[in-house]
Design a protein around this motif. Structure first.
Motif, PDB file in Angstrom:
ATOM      1  N   MET C   9       0.828  -1.199   0.000  1.00  0.00           N
ATOM      2  CA  MET C   9       0.000   0.000   0.000  1.00  0.00           C
ATOM      3  C   MET C   9       0.864   1.250   0.000  1.00  0.00           C
ATOM      4  SD  MET C   9      -3.292   0.090   0.015  1.00  0.00           S
ATOM      5  CE  MET C   9      -3.720   1.519   1.017  1.00  0.00           C
ATOM      6  N   ALA C  10       1.823   1.234   0.896  1.00  0.00           N
ATOM      7  CA  ALA C  10       2.688   2.405   1.016  1.00  0.00           C
ATOM      8  C   ALA C  10       3.417   2.649  -0.290  1.00  0.00           C
ATOM      9  CB  ALA C  10       3.693   2.190   2.144  1.00  0.00           C
ATOM     10  N   LEU C  11       3.854   1.558  -0.860  1.00  0.00           N
ATOM     11  CA  LEU C  11       4.586   1.672  -2.111  1.00  0.00           C
ATOM     12  C   LEU C  11       3.694   2.276  -3.185  1.00  0.00           C
ATOM     13  CD1 LEU C  11       7.509   0.781  -2.849  1.00  0.00           C
ATOM     14  CD2 LEU C  11       6.426  -1.050  -4.154  1.00  0.00           C
ATOM     15  N   LEU C  13       1.087   4.038  -2.779  1.00  0.00           N
ATOM     16  CA  LEU C  13       0.792   5.431  -2.479  1.00  0.00           C
ATOM     17  C   LEU C  13       1.921   6.333  -2.953  1.00  0.00           C
ATOM     18  CD1 LEU C  13      -1.140   7.367  -0.841  1.00  0.00           C
ATOM     19  CD2 LEU C  13       0.603   7.196   0.931  1.00  0.00           C
ATOM     20  N   SER C  14       3.133   5.919  -2.588  1.00  0.00           N
ATOM     21  CA  SER C  14       4.243   6.791  -2.970  1.00  0.00           C
ATOM     22  C   SER C  14       4.386   6.849  -4.479  1.00  0.00           C
ATOM     23  CB  SER C  14       5.555   6.353  -2.317  1.00  0.00           C
ATOM     24  OG  SER C  14       5.476   5.032  -1.884  1.00  0.00           O
ATOM     25  N   MET C  17       1.856   9.227  -5.856  1.00  0.00           N
ATOM     26  CA  MET C  17       2.269  10.614  -5.640  1.00  0.00           C
ATOM     27  C   MET C  17       3.368  10.999  -6.605  1.00  0.00           C
ATOM     28  SD  MET C  17       2.398  11.098  -1.618  1.00  0.00           S
ATOM     29  CE  MET C  17       0.934  11.312  -0.695  1.00  0.00           C
ATOM     30  N   ALA C  18       4.294  10.064  -6.702  1.00  0.00           N
ATOM     31  CA  ALA C  18       5.428  10.318  -7.583  1.00  0.00           C
ATOM     32  C   ALA C  18       4.937  10.572  -8.990  1.00  0.00           C
ATOM     33  CB  ALA C  18       6.363   9.122  -7.569  1.00  0.00           C
ATOM     34  N   LEU C  21       3.254  13.789  -9.463  1.00  0.00           N
ATOM     35  CA  LEU C  21       4.219  14.884  -9.475  1.00  0.00           C
ATOM     36  C   LEU C  21       4.912  14.983 -10.820  1.00  0.00           C
ATOM     37  CD1 LEU C  21       5.304  16.760  -7.109  1.00  0.00           C
ATOM     38  CD2 LEU C  21       7.414  15.521  -7.532  1.00  0.00           C
ATOM     39  N   VAL C  22       5.334  13.806 -11.285  1.00  0.00           N
ATOM     40  CA  VAL C  22       6.048  13.803 -12.558  1.00  0.00           C
ATOM     41  C   VAL C  22       5.120  14.242 -13.677  1.00  0.00           C
ATOM     42  CG1 VAL C  22       7.153  12.322 -14.261  1.00  0.00           C
ATOM     43  CG2 VAL C  22       7.732  12.100 -11.854  1.00  0.00           C
ATOM     44  N   GLY C  25       4.685  17.683 -13.958  1.00  0.00           N
ATOM     45  CA  GLY C  25       5.933  18.386 -14.207  1.00  0.00           C
ATOM     46  C   GLY C  25       6.572  18.099 -15.540  1.00  0.00           C
ATOM     47  N   SER C  26       6.339  16.907 -16.070  1.00  0.00           N
ATOM     48  CA  SER C  26       7.112  16.530 -17.241  1.00  0.00           C
ATOM     49  C   SER C  26       6.788  17.446 -18.410  1.00  0.00           C
ATOM     50  CB  SER C  26       6.807  15.086 -17.634  1.00  0.00           C
ATOM     51  OG  SER C  26       5.490  15.014 -18.093  1.00  0.00           O
ATOM     52  N   SER C  27       7.800  17.837 -19.107  1.00  0.00           N
ATOM     53  CA  SER C  27       7.561  18.754 -20.210  1.00  0.00           C
ATOM     54  C   SER C  27       7.681  17.981 -21.509  1.00  0.00           C
ATOM     55  CB  SER C  27       8.558  19.905 -20.169  1.00  0.00           C
ATOM     56  OG  SER C  27       9.665  19.623 -20.959  1.00  0.00           O
TER      57      SER C  27
END
Lengths: 303, 309, 476
Positions: C9-11, C13-14, C17-18, C21-22, C25-27
């Motif tokens: 689960m934690a994995l 989740l992260s 999120m990751a 975020l990417v 952000g990714s252009s």
């Protein structure tokens, strides 16, 4: 609340609510932590298996463990690894012992004198690493640095010594600066820890006729042990991170005698354009530090 | 007994004398920076140094301020280039045009304060959650945090640089601030402090019907205030003194911090120590003034961080 | 079991999120936008990528007619400290004249230094914000960034009338191994050495040099160094090697002393391990008064020479001779006379290391910027009313024979004349374009450091040649 629901489903609701609120509380920090620490770490490990370089048409080529294998044959890397450990092994105990001694002398002094001393030893920390480094560069200067002047004046040396340009001295010069910028915090910590030692214990031992030395080792030392461990950990991490000193003073020279792994990573990346190799170095270093930290944590637990 | 007292007396006196000498040696580099900044070029390069400037001159500062100029304050909104139509970031500019050295100081203050504020807020929240909540993945997350704490930043420099580049954050002050905020020490420290908040108080607040946010602000925050103070001081000093992240992430003259600025001065003027010392004075004096003014809080904060850390 | 799910689960989740975020952000396009005003390629009239040569020529024509171009872009120019091209006041005035012809182009300048400049450019490249124009020599623009495919081909600029006049040797130095031109040159100089005449006179060492022709033999050079050392001047000269700054000087003294070469004539391999070079290194190491100094670089050596600490400098050229930052031109800080000299040679034929400087354009994937950058280079280097000012700013010499009398009427005219008469003819082979040059430079100062700390010369030179040639092979 939902009185009709049975216990287990209610607790489930509670658990879910708690989990959700926990995640919400964590979210702002996790964006930064995951985004700018964890992801780069994963990318770092990933790239370390590639031959990656700068260039428009440069493609990362998967080479497995080749970067890692090369590390152990790279004399410069081995030398920088050795230098890194020399810095850690010399500066960590030196910082601890010195700051303990200073604190033991000053912690009973009157308020203003105590704070003056504490302040003076903390000055190099607040002055900032770069400002401190540039003035030391001047003081070490071969031609008009103050070290050569004083050394010659006192008859300690008979010829100008090229402190930073001489393999025999350069690393020690860097360790000396690192030392002066590292003792500030430990002194503050020890002074407060020694000040918190219960005076009744000390007085009791005095009645029993214990010498000062015995008093220190038998009573104070065990009591300030947690502080010592904390100081060990932060000083170790600090010493590993020493970069500005090297980049600004010697760029790893002369002849790689002041290269640390930290600096060599930077050097591989931006002077040799070997990103994968640099990352592999980073991974190896991280493993070393993790092992060392684990060891220190284990020691702390045993206490 | 008597001789023992006498011996300790002698020992103490000798120690004090040594200590005074050491203190002078420790303060010397700072003295050398400040006096060097006011020395003439001839005095700087003399083979037999002047222990005290024979003649106080402002040449070095004049030279420092006659270099490039920049607007006093300029701020790009992070990620804004992703949302504007033309793909350019939104930038606010304010203040008159000043010497670049002053701008570096402004940048550094902004960076350190911003990093401090963001770290304190996010770390306090996360620390509280880690200490007082039970949730899935808690153990794993905590292990990850502890592991990452010891990791030197240089290790991840290449991936971080590439990431900042793809986020269009490279060469903005945010590229330095964000990794600082993400650094897990703050969360760790705040967790330790939050453990000290009694569970009964939280339970009582919940029974009174206070929401999560209210509980956190009214109950938890006041209790971990000293910890936040300690963390604020740590973060401020660390980001003020950090050099590595700035070196990698910042590039244009108007975006440098004071540390980078001095490093640049040194690279450009190699042995013009007078000029370099003027820059170093500019960097060191404000933070030392802050330190002396708040010395009590600094030392308390540092000591407190250790007790809980 | 439960623990595993927890971890998963934690994995998850992260990762989520990751990813988020990417994702935000990714252009999508590789081009990194800089602080530029709106740029729409189609509104710029002079953007015809298919016919860039005509375009450049057209620009020239346009500006000579006195009309202004409506080329519209914001570009960045990064300069290394090449004469006064490192001085903001001078560069600002050059840009002002450029803007008179091209009001729509905004040029933002950054000033680099030779200590950290390369790292700065490299991080910027990796950070996606490489400058549009960079001003330096072929060893960086052609052999390094050009060879890595980061630069724009400038053949069209060479196709202009002015471009055709450029000396062949200079032109070929600007050409990469792939036949493309990655640099358009502006100025050049021959690097030489210099002595402190007053110190030499006091040591009675002037007898060893030919003042008229600025030459000396290897034998006399060594005698002179010994004489100055014996007169009580402990530090006569320094083989500086803390970094690559000014390394052309250390290469030139070593190569010339017993007349050897640094690379082969084809510029494909390093030849620093010839017996002559080894002999030169051994001689220098054994000579009193010459220190292998790993704590200074070329720039610092010059400072030490200027303040009288050293009696000679290996890092000299015309710009140094006319520099008035610290004292009157041609004198040290305390007024001693500085006499520029050719490097000593045993066969009487000194080969000076040349410096060529010009402009290159980084391919940031934005045609409007590339066009604006080309217009800038064309204006600075080719525009008849401008080029003399541009060269003058560098304090060096032009790369075209038709440009004469640049320094006429200036205080420095006489010195510059002396340099063109006695020094420029001795300009040697421009070998700095051998593949792997960046790595080889690094190896070079490392080798000097090893020799300086007592390493065996033959072994260390061997290591240098092996490593440098490996880089030369890999650099292809």
């Amino acid at each position: 609340m939902a009185r009709s629901s049975n216990l287990s489903s209610r607790s489930k609701v509670l658990v879910r609510r708690e989990t959700r609120s926990a995640y919400l509380f964590l979210l702002p920090n996790m964006v930064f932590f995951i985004g700018f620490v964890v992801i780069p770490m994963i990318l770092c490990i990933y790239t370390s298996f590639f031959d990656s370089t700068m260039g428009k048409d440069a493609k990362d080529i998967f080479i497995g463990f080749k970067n890692y294998a090369e590390l152990w044959k790279d004399k410069i890397f081995l030398r920088s690894l050795k230098n890194t450990f020399v810095i850690v092994i010399v500066s960590v105990p030196a910082v601890c012992i010195f700051s303990l001694w200073v604190s033991a002398v000053i912690y009973k002094l009157k308020g203003p004198i105590l704070s003056t001393f504490r302040c003076v030893f903390y000055l190099p920390v607040v002055t900032g690493s770069v400002a401190v480094t540039v003035v030391w560069k001047w003081m070490y200067n071969n031609y008009y640095g103050i070290f050569n002047y004083v050394g010659k004046g006192l008859g300690l040396i008979d010829k100008n010594i090229n402190w930073l340009g001489d393999e025999r001295f350069a690393l020690w010069c860097i360790i000396l600066i690192l030392f002066t910028t590292s003792v500030g915090q430990p002194i503050v910590l020890y002074v407060s820890a020694l000040g918190n030692v219960d005076t009744s214990l000390v007085e009791a031992s005095e009645v029993d006729g214990a010498t000062h030395f015995q008093q220190f080792w038998k009573i104070k030392w065990p009591l300030i042990m947690p502080t010592t461990l904390y100081i060990l950990v932060i000083t170790t991490i600090n010493s590993f991170q020493c970069f500005a000193l090297i980049q600004l003073l010697t760029s790893g020279g002369p002849n790689h005698s002041t290269d640390t792994v930290m600096y060599y990573i930077y050097y591989s990346a931006f002077k040799l354009y070997r990103y994968g190799y640099g990352n592999a170095m980073g991974v190896v270093l991280a493993i070393f530090i993790a092992l060392l930290s684990a060891l220190q944590f284990k020691l702390a637990k045993e206490k | 007994m008597n001789s023992d007292v006498k011996r300790t007396g002698i020992y103490k006196t000798i120690s004090l004398i040594i200590l005074v000498i050491l203190a002078i040696l420790f303060a010397f580099p700072l003295y050398w920076i400040v006096t060097g900044a006011f020395k003439t070029a001839a005095s700087i390069n003399a083979t037999s140094p002047d222990w005290f400037p024979k003649e106080w001159v402002l040449d070095n500062f004049r030279k420092l301020f006659s270099k490039q100029t920049a607007p006093l304050w300029e701020l790009g909104i992070p990620f804004s280039s992703k949302f504007t139509e033309d793909g350019n970031p939104i930038i606010f500019t304010a203040g008159p045009v000043v010497p670049a050295a002053i701008r570096w100081l402004v940048n550094t203050v902004f960076m350190a304060v911003m990093a401090m504020v963001l770290t304190c807020i996010t770390a306090a929240m996360a620390g509280y959650a880690l200490a007082k909540k039970r949730f899935k993945g808690q153990h794993l997350l905590f292990t990850l945090i502890v592991c990452a704490m010891a990791l030197p930043k240089q290790v991840i420099l290449i991936p971080l640089l590439r990431e900042m580049s793809s986020l269009s954050l490279y060469n903005t002050i945010w590229a330095v601030i964000f990794p600082t905020v993400g650094w897990p020490f703050g969360v760790f420290l705040m967790k330790q402090f939050s453990e000290g908040v009694p569970g009964e108080m939280l339970e009582a607040a919940r029974i009174d019907g206070a929401g999560e946010a209210k509980t956190f602000i009214n109950i938890v925050l006041p209790m971990i205030k000293p910890g936040i103070g300690a963390l604020a001081i740590f973060t401020f000093i660390n980001s003020w003194n950090d050099y590595f992240m700035q070196l990698i992430m910042l590039n244009s003259t108007s975006k440098l911090t004071i540390s980078l600025g001095i490093a640049k001065l040194q690279a450009e003027n190699s042995t013009d120590f007078g000029l370099i010392m003027a820059g170093a004075t500019l960097a060191a004096v404000p933070i030392i003034a802050i330190f002396i003014a708040f010395q009590k809080y600094f030392t308390q904060g540092i000591a407190m961080g250790a007790v809980k850390g | 079991m439960k623990k595993v799910t927890k971890k998963l689960m934690a994995l998850g989740l992260s990762t989520a999120m990751a990813l988020s975020l990417v994702a935000c952000g990714s252009s999508p396009e590789p081009a990194q936008t800089q602080e530029a005003p709106a740029k729409e390629p189609e509104t710029a009239p002079a953007t015809e990528p298919e016919a860039p040569a005509d375009n450049a020529a057209a620009d020239t024509a346009e500006s000579t007619e006195g009309s202004t171009s409506d080329l519209n872009a914001s570009i960045t120019l990064w300069t290394y400290p090449i004469g006064n091209w490192g001085d903001s006041a001078t560069v600002d005035s050059l840009i002002a004249s450029f803007n008179a012809a091209y009001p729509g182009v905004t040029v933002t300048v950054e000033y680099l230094d030779y200590t950290n400049g390369d790292d700065q450019v490299n991080t910027a490249i990796e950070g996606g914000q490489a400058p549009d124009i960079v001003m330096e020599g072929p060893e960086r623009l052609v052999a390094n960034w050009g060879a890595r495919g980061l630069m724009v081909d400038l053949s069209d600029l060479f196709a202009t009338e002015a471009g055709g006049e450029i000396y062949d040797s200079v032109e070929s130095a600007c050409k990469g191994a792939d036949g493309k031109y990655y640099e358009y040159p502006l100025c050049m100089v021959a690097h030489c050495m210099a002595i402190n005449q007053n110190i030499f006179e006091a040591a009675d060492a002037m007898q060893y040099l030919d003042v008229e022709n600025h030459t000396w033999t290897t034998e006399n050079f060594l005698k002179a160094v010994q004489a100055v050392y014996d007169s009580g001047h402990e530090n006569v000269a320094a083989i500086y090697c803390s970094g690559q700054g000014g390394d052309q000087g250390t290469r030139a003294i070593i190569n010339n002393l017993y007349s050897s070469t640094f690379t082969n004539a084809e510029h494909t391999a390093y030849t620093a391990d010839t017996p002559e070079n080894i002999k030169a290194l051994e001689t220098l190491y054994a000579q009193d008064g010459i220190n292998f100094d790993a704590s200074i670089n070329g720039g610092e050596e010059i400072t030490l020479f200027r303040n009288g600490t050293l009696a000679m400098s290996f890092c000299w050229n015309a710009a140094q001779q006319t520099n008035t930052d610290n004292a009157a031109a041609g004198t040290t800080n305390n007024g001693d006379t500085i006499l520029p000299m050719l490097f000593p040679s045993d066969d009487g034929k000194t080969e000076l290391c040349g410096g060529i400087w010009g402009f290159g354009i980084f391919d940031n994937g934005d045609q409007a910027k590339i066009d604006a950058a080309k217009a800038f280079i064309d204006f600075i280097c080719n525009e008849p009313s401008q080029v003399k000012e541009s060269v003058k700013a560098s304090t060096y010499f032009p790369v075209r024979p038709t440009l004469t009398g640049i320094y006429d009427g200036m205080e420095t005219a006489e010195t510059m004349d002396m340099f063109s008469t006695y020094f420029m003819p001795s300009m040697g082979d421009y070998y700095q374009v051998v593949p792997g040059w960046a790595e080889a430079r690094t190896e070079w100062w490392n080798m000097l450091q090893r020799i300086g700390t007592g390493g065996d010369v033959t072994t260390e030179v061997g290591t240098f040649v092996t490593n440098a040639n490996t880089a030369a092979g890999a650099g292809n």
